[in-house]
Design a protein around this motif. Structure first.
Motif, PDB file in Angstrom:
ATOM      1  N   LYS A  94       0.857  -1.188   0.000  1.00  0.00           N
ATOM      2  CA  LYS A  94       0.000   0.000   0.000  1.00  0.00           C
ATOM      3  C   LYS A  94       0.890   1.233   0.000  1.00  0.00           C
ATOM      4  O   LYS A  94       2.068   1.096   0.358  1.00  0.00           O
ATOM      5  CB  LYS A  94      -0.961   0.009   1.186  1.00  0.00           C
ATOM      6  CG  LYS A  94      -0.359  -0.209   2.547  1.00  0.00           C
ATOM      7  CD  LYS A  94       0.697   0.694   3.066  1.00  0.00           C
ATOM      8  CE  LYS A  94       0.238   2.130   3.313  1.00  0.00           C
ATOM      9  NZ  LYS A  94       1.396   2.956   3.878  1.00  0.00           N
ATOM     10  N   PHE A 123      -3.115  -3.879   7.962  1.00  0.00           N
ATOM     11  CA  PHE A 123      -3.619  -3.546   9.304  1.00  0.00           C
ATOM     12  C   PHE A 123      -4.822  -4.410   9.680  1.00  0.00           C
ATOM     13  O   PHE A 123      -4.984  -4.767  10.846  1.00  0.00           O
ATOM     14  CB  PHE A 123      -3.938  -2.055   9.412  1.00  0.00           C
ATOM     15  CG  PHE A 123      -2.766  -1.204   9.857  1.00  0.00           C
ATOM     16  CD1 PHE A 123      -1.480  -1.462   9.404  1.00  0.00           C
ATOM     17  CD2 PHE A 123      -2.941  -0.136  10.728  1.00  0.00           C
ATOM     18  CE1 PHE A 123      -0.393  -0.675   9.805  1.00  0.00           C
ATOM     19  CE2 PHE A 123      -1.869   0.649  11.143  1.00  0.00           C
ATOM     20  CZ  PHE A 123      -0.596   0.383  10.679  1.00  0.00           C
ATOM     21  N   VAL A 157       7.727   9.018  12.658  1.00  0.00           N
ATOM     22  CA  VAL A 157       7.804   8.078  11.519  1.00  0.00           C
ATOM     23  C   VAL A 157       8.745   8.604  10.434  1.00  0.00           C
ATOM     24  O   VAL A 157       9.107   7.875   9.519  1.00  0.00           O
ATOM     25  CB  VAL A 157       6.409   7.812  10.892  1.00  0.00           C
ATOM     26  CG1 VAL A 157       5.568   6.948  11.795  1.00  0.00           C
ATOM     27  CG2 VAL A 157       5.681   9.099  10.539  1.00  0.00           C
ATOM     28  N   GLN A 161      11.165   6.847   7.478  1.00  0.00           N
ATOM     29  CA  GLN A 161      10.527   6.991   6.170  1.00  0.00           C
ATOM     30  C   GLN A 161      10.488   8.483   5.797  1.00  0.00           C
ATOM     31  O   GLN A 161       9.418   9.113   5.833  1.00  0.00           O
ATOM     32  CB  GLN A 161       9.101   6.421   6.226  1.00  0.00           C
ATOM     33  CG  GLN A 161       9.068   4.906   6.497  1.00  0.00           C
ATOM     34  CD  GLN A 161       7.666   4.447   6.895  1.00  0.00           C
ATOM     35  OE1 GLN A 161       7.350   4.350   8.073  1.00  0.00           O
ATOM     36  NE2 GLN A 161       6.831   4.172   5.921  1.00  0.00           N
ATOM     37  N   LEU A 164       7.760  10.426   3.845  1.00  0.00           N
ATOM     38  CA  LEU A 164       6.451  10.767   4.417  1.00  0.00           C
ATOM     39  C   LEU A 164       6.346  12.261   4.740  1.00  0.00           C
ATOM     40  O   LEU A 164       5.243  12.804   4.807  1.00  0.00           O
ATOM     41  CB  LEU A 164       6.185   9.938   5.684  1.00  0.00           C
ATOM     42  CG  LEU A 164       6.056   8.431   5.481  1.00  0.00           C
ATOM     43  CD1 LEU A 164       5.843   7.729   6.822  1.00  0.00           C
ATOM     44  CD2 LEU A 164       4.926   8.092   4.516  1.00  0.00           C
ATOM     45  N   ASP A 174      -1.054   7.613   3.763  1.00  0.00           N
ATOM     46  CA  ASP A 174      -0.105   6.623   4.288  1.00  0.00           C
ATOM     47  C   ASP A 174      -0.701   5.761   5.395  1.00  0.00           C
ATOM     48  O   ASP A 174      -0.514   4.544   5.414  1.00  0.00           O
ATOM     49  CB  ASP A 174       1.151   7.323   4.829  1.00  0.00           C
ATOM     50  CG  ASP A 174       2.133   6.294   5.356  1.00  0.00           C
ATOM     51  OD1 ASP A 174       2.686   5.546   4.527  1.00  0.00           O
ATOM     52  OD2 ASP A 174       2.319   6.195   6.590  1.00  0.00           O
ATOM     53  N   LEU A 175      -1.380   6.389   6.332  1.00  0.00           N
ATOM     54  CA  LEU A 175      -1.837   5.694   7.537  1.00  0.00           C
ATOM     55  C   LEU A 175      -3.351   5.565   7.571  1.00  0.00           C
ATOM     56  O   LEU A 175      -3.901   4.502   7.889  1.00  0.00           O
ATOM     57  CB  LEU A 175      -1.300   6.459   8.760  1.00  0.00           C
ATOM     58  CG  LEU A 175      -1.554   5.942  10.148  1.00  0.00           C
ATOM     59  CD1 LEU A 175      -2.906   6.299  10.711  1.00  0.00           C
ATOM     60  CD2 LEU A 175      -1.317   4.427  10.239  1.00  0.00           C
ATOM     61  N   HIS A 178      -5.027   2.599   6.034  1.00  0.00           N
ATOM     62  CA  HIS A 178      -5.156   1.358   6.819  1.00  0.00           C
ATOM     63  C   HIS A 178      -6.421   1.418   7.691  1.00  0.00           C
ATOM     64  O   HIS A 178      -7.135   0.423   7.833  1.00  0.00           O
ATOM     65  CB  HIS A 178      -3.982   1.208   7.789  1.00  0.00           C
ATOM     66  CG  HIS A 178      -2.646   0.953   7.179  1.00  0.00           C
ATOM     67  ND1 HIS A 178      -2.383  -0.084   6.322  1.00  0.00           N
ATOM     68  CD2 HIS A 178      -1.450   1.576   7.359  1.00  0.00           C
ATOM     69  CE1 HIS A 178      -1.090  -0.089   6.006  1.00  0.00           C
ATOM     70  NE2 HIS A 178      -0.506   0.906   6.616  1.00  0.00           N
ATOM     71  N   TYR A 228      -0.772  12.187  13.739  1.00  0.00           N
ATOM     72  CA  TYR A 228       0.634  12.012  14.129  1.00  0.00           C
ATOM     73  C   TYR A 228       1.116  13.250  14.893  1.00  0.00           C
ATOM     74  O   TYR A 228       2.304  13.493  14.993  1.00  0.00           O
ATOM     75  CB  TYR A 228       1.517  11.777  12.898  1.00  0.00           C
ATOM     76  CG  TYR A 228       1.638  10.308  12.529  1.00  0.00           C
ATOM     77  CD1 TYR A 228       2.094   9.364  13.445  1.00  0.00           C
ATOM     78  CD2 TYR A 228       1.316   9.864  11.249  1.00  0.00           C
ATOM     79  CE1 TYR A 228       2.211   8.023  13.106  1.00  0.00           C
ATOM     80  CE2 TYR A 228       1.431   8.532  10.896  1.00  0.00           C
ATOM     81  CZ  TYR A 228       1.887   7.616  11.840  1.00  0.00           C
ATOM     82  OH  TYR A 228       2.010   6.286  11.505  1.00  0.00           O
ATOM     83  N   PHE A 237       1.528   4.151  19.385  1.00  0.00           N
ATOM     84  CA  PHE A 237       1.993   3.713  18.067  1.00  0.00           C
ATOM     85  C   PHE A 237       2.366   2.249  18.094  1.00  0.00           C
ATOM     86  O   PHE A 237       3.080   1.843  19.016  1.00  0.00           O
ATOM     87  CB  PHE A 237       3.215   4.538  17.634  1.00  0.00           C
ATOM     88  CG  PHE A 237       3.773   4.131  16.292  1.00  0.00           C
ATOM     89  CD1 PHE A 237       3.302   4.691  15.128  1.00  0.00           C
ATOM     90  CD2 PHE A 237       4.780   3.163  16.202  1.00  0.00           C
ATOM     91  CE1 PHE A 237       3.812   4.310  13.881  1.00  0.00           C
ATOM     92  CE2 PHE A 237       5.287   2.775  14.969  1.00  0.00           C
ATOM     93  CZ  PHE A 237       4.802   3.355  13.814  1.00  0.00           C
ATOM     94  N   TRP A 284       6.958  -2.015  16.880  1.00  0.00           N
ATOM     95  CA  TRP A 284       6.551  -2.409  15.525  1.00  0.00           C
ATOM     96  C   TRP A 284       6.019  -3.842  15.458  1.00  0.00           C
ATOM     97  O   TRP A 284       5.555  -4.303  14.404  1.00  0.00           O
ATOM     98  CB  TRP A 284       7.742  -2.259  14.565  1.00  0.00           C
ATOM     99  CG  TRP A 284       8.057  -0.844  14.219  1.00  0.00           C
ATOM    100  CD1 TRP A 284       8.817   0.032  14.950  1.00  0.00           C
ATOM    101  CD2 TRP A 284       7.614  -0.109  13.067  1.00  0.00           C
ATOM    102  NE1 TRP A 284       8.874   1.260  14.308  1.00  0.00           N
ATOM    103  CE2 TRP A 284       8.143   1.201  13.151  1.00  0.00           C
ATOM    104  CE3 TRP A 284       6.821  -0.426  11.960  1.00  0.00           C
ATOM    105  CZ2 TRP A 284       7.922   2.191  12.193  1.00  0.00           C
ATOM    106  CZ3 TRP A 284       6.599   0.547  10.997  1.00  0.00           C
ATOM    107  CH2 TRP A 284       7.137   1.841  11.119  1.00  0.00           C
ATOM    108  N   ILE A 287       2.702  -4.619  13.733  1.00  0.00           N
ATOM    109  CA  ILE A 287       2.744  -4.559  12.269  1.00  0.00           C
ATOM    110  C   ILE A 287       3.543  -5.748  11.734  1.00  0.00           C
ATOM    111  O   ILE A 287       3.148  -6.395  10.755  1.00  0.00           O
ATOM    112  CB  ILE A 287       3.388  -3.219  11.829  1.00  0.00           C
ATOM    113  CG1 ILE A 287       2.442  -2.054  12.145  1.00  0.00           C
ATOM    114  CG2 ILE A 287       3.761  -3.246  10.358  1.00  0.00           C
ATOM    115  CD1 ILE A 287       2.977  -0.673  11.800  1.00  0.00           C
TER     116      ILE A 287
HETATM  117  O1  89V Z   1       2.015   1.309   8.006  1.00  0.00           O
HETATM  118  C1  89V Z   1       2.516   2.179   7.330  1.00  0.00           C
HETATM  119  O2  89V Z   1       2.108   2.308   6.218  1.00  0.00           O
HETATM  120  C2  89V Z   1       3.644   3.042   7.849  1.00  0.00           C
HETATM  121  C3  89V Z   1       3.361   3.719   9.159  1.00  0.00           C
HETATM  122  C4  89V Z   1       2.855   2.817  10.241  1.00  0.00           C
HETATM  123  C5  89V Z   1       4.585   4.445   9.644  1.00  0.00           C
HETATM  124  O3  89V Z   1       2.363   4.700   8.926  1.00  0.00           O
HETATM  125  O4  89V Z   1       4.015   3.977   6.872  1.00  0.00           O
END
Ligand code: 89V
Ligand code: NAD
Length: 341
Positions: A94, A123, A157, A161, A164, A174-175, A178, A228, A237, A284, A287
């Motif tokens: 994604k 997610f 983040v 990355q 972003l 980006d988030l 999800h 964020y 997070f 993390w 994820i």
């Molecule tokens: O999940 C993501 O796509 C990541 C983050 C968790 C950092 O947003 O880019």
């Protein structure tokens, strides 16, 4: 054993490569990245024999059954179409595409090639979130009439990355993508959307706060809120907190993966913490575990000849929510999701 190749060995790829080692029925035989040093380092770390800096060369060399695309969105369409043209199934990170037109073109290319195209929309595959989805789908609280899906954090983040911080679009693309996908998984497809965004961190270009109201095709509503820019303890997070009401009760996924089910007069409190896999690291790990689960789902779908849950075609509906949210925020109005052309 299905033979796979990876395109993109940047920041997130180590999670995929660790994941593929745990997946049954698949083996990664080749890696590709434009950056020779990165691809060589990844191959050395994960014991992959073949490295390439040209994806076409990788496709011609190995007769791959599938390709895992772990690049950022601008390169997805050419790489996905390339892999499909060589007869490979594809799983693609994604956000699926930068535009609905590119996303549709990839779905059509997969259909024409008769190959599976899945989006790595992970997610909804996080084990705490999955437990909630399954409880709702099993009818534990009846047909849900309200959902709040909330991701609020001040986690940095941008150091991992940096891209972003650079795009005109940030948190929804980006988030939020999800979290919108989780709302779809719980409440069904969406008819209308209304979004308000803000940029609190002036060091980045895009919006870092988004509050979104969804009207589902069922007529019921969800609130998706993402930030964020939130300074609070506990820092959650990368947890998505959930609250779902149905006629028979309520399900809540609270901070620390505390899952509470109150239904028909009884209450159950469950520690829904995801496991810390041997190669994973907090925070993390939530994820990271979902990467293995989604990859296994992709391979299982290929073996069974069934469409994966987060197929390219399915993900068009999540991507449409992203597009509609940006239109809504820019124009200050609610947007019908089928009005995007
Ligand atoms: O999940 C993501 O796509 C990541 C983050 C968790 C950092 O947003 O880019
Ligand atoms: P990154 O920029 O660190 O890595 C991408 C890599 O792809 C780079 O090394 C780049 O050289 C390579 N690349 C780009 N075009 C290429 C091409 N044509 N051929 C070969 N290599 C090419 O990015 P990242 O942080 O690893 O993110 C990759 C994707 O994963 C993004 O779309 C991001 O949104 C997504 N992501 C998803 C999650 C998740 O939980 N699902 C988490 C983080 C990142």
């Amino acid at each position: 054993m299905l033979k796979g190749g990876v395109i993109g060995t940047g920041f997130f790829a180590a999670n995929h490569l660790n994941g593929w080692k745990a997946v049954e029925g698949a083996e990664i035989v080749a890696l590709c990245d434009l950056d020779q040093q990165k691809v060589r380092a990844a191959a050395d770390s994960f014991g992959v024999a073949h490295v390439h800096t040209d994806a076409g060369e990788m496709m011609r060399a190995h007769g791959l059954d599938f390709v895992d695309v772990i690049t950022t969105a601008p390169s997805h369409r050419p790489l996905v179409e390339l892999a499909l043209s060589h007869g490979a199934h594809v799983i693609c990170q994604k956000p699926f595409a930068e535009s609905m037109a590119d996303a549709r073109a990839m779905v059509e290319a997969a259909e024409a090639a008769g190959k599976t195209l899945m989006v790595h929309e992970n997610f909804r595959w996080q084990s705490p979130v999955r437990r909630v989805i399954e409880l709702v789908r099993a009818g534990r609280i009846g047909a849900p009439f309200f959902c709040r899906a909330s991701f609020r954090s001040g986690y940095d983040v941008f150091s991992g990355q940096p891209y972003l911080a650079e795009g005109e679009r940030f948190i929804i693309e980006d988030l939020g993508i999800h979290v919108l996908d989780i709302a779809r998984a719980i409440m069904g497809d969406v008819a209308r959307i209304s979004a308000v965004t803000a940029r609190i961190n002036l060091a980045i270009k895009g919006e870092d706060v988004a509050t979104i109201l969804l009207t589902h095709e069922s007529g019921m509503a969800s609130v998706v809120d993402c930030s964020y820019a939130t300074r609070r303890t506990p820092e959650t997070f990368p947890e998505t907190l959930l609250e779902i009401d149905g006629p028979k009760g309520t399900i809540r996924l609270d901070a620390g993966y505390r899952l509470t089910v109150q239904a028909e007069g009884a209450e159950e409190v469950i520690d829904a913490s995801p496991p810390l896999l041997p190669w994973a690291e907090r925070p993390w790990h939530n994820i990271q575990e979902s990467v293995v689960t989604i990859q296994q789902h992709f391979i299982d779908s290929l073996s069974a000849g069934t469409a994966p849950e987060t197929s390219g075609a399915d993900n068009l509906k999540t991507l449409a929510l992203v597009e509609a949210a940006y239109v809504s925020a820019a124009e200050g109005r609610s947007v019908a999701t089928d009005s995007l052309g």
